[in-house]
Design an enzyme around this catalytic site. Sequence first.
Site: not given
Length: 344
Positions: A49, A131, A165
């Site tokens: 990430e 995200k 994540c």
Amino acid sequence: MPNTAHPKLRVAAVQAAPVFLDIDGTIDKTIDLMAQAAGQGVKLIAFPETWVPGYPWWVWLDSPAWGMQFVQRYHDNSLVVGSAEFDRIKDAARKLKIWVSLGYSEKAGGSLYIAQALIDDQGHTVQTRRKLKPTHVERTVYGEGDGSDLAVVETPLGNIGSLCCWEHLQPLSKYAMYAQNEQIHCGAWPSFSLYRGAAYALGPEVNNAASQVYAAEGQCFVIAPCATVSQAMSDLMCTDPGKQQMLRTGGGYARIYGPDGSPLGTPLAEDQEGLVIADIDLGMISLAKAAGDPSGHYSRPDATQLLLNKTRREPVVLQRTPEPDASAPEALSAGTEPRLQLAA
């Protein structure tokens, strides 16, 4: 005879530290790792990430005012899709004949987003995504994605999807991915270096368990790259002993899991840089799906259903007044109503 062949390929999860806050240095390191992987027969390599230019750990260490010292440098070194820096990675993918799942801080206009790109072995951008919801203090740095970012793409390697994540702790987002027949999942993580021993949910045990459960729950292969915190990163951000205790060096726990949740490949020590490599056979997925397909034979849509809105959110929608039709009578031009004219 039916075609019973299933793709078999070698994949790699990166465990390394970026050249922190240095877009060019990190891209150099990215291409080096791609070359290492390609030299070992890897067809798909996944990066952590916000690998480019690194994860903004300062947001967890002190106040937003203290962290402002890093903001301009972080913006300047974040990656713009379609830029010359982005094209360097695409060109390397083409030359090395390797697929790349890249995690990066995306700069778009004046905003940043936690993003992932999938680039094929011909150097084409297959997918970019953001995200959906930055986690906790990440929201002081990044904007949000939308439902269009929950997408699985069909490729010659298999159906590939990506999340970042703690998206792996969002049940509805996970289910949206499972329902698209995901076969290979690129689950990117930053590093498990923060608040070690004090916040268990941020540690490697829980977060690797999330990757492992994703594999078993969705019956797919999970490639889970994980960055490390280098001494140089610590020296820059951990300016007192208290911050050094909050953010430890190391923290790399890259993993690969099979569709039954089994660990694959050989893990590295948490402070070691390198690649976790595994050979995967997509034929194993049918065996796992026979036990439980959460959006297929093991679902109960009469009891529970998911509404997935894939409409892309646009902050500005342009509306233009249509041009007048030159062939129409003048009295009927745009915005003009016809009028009855009386002879004098």
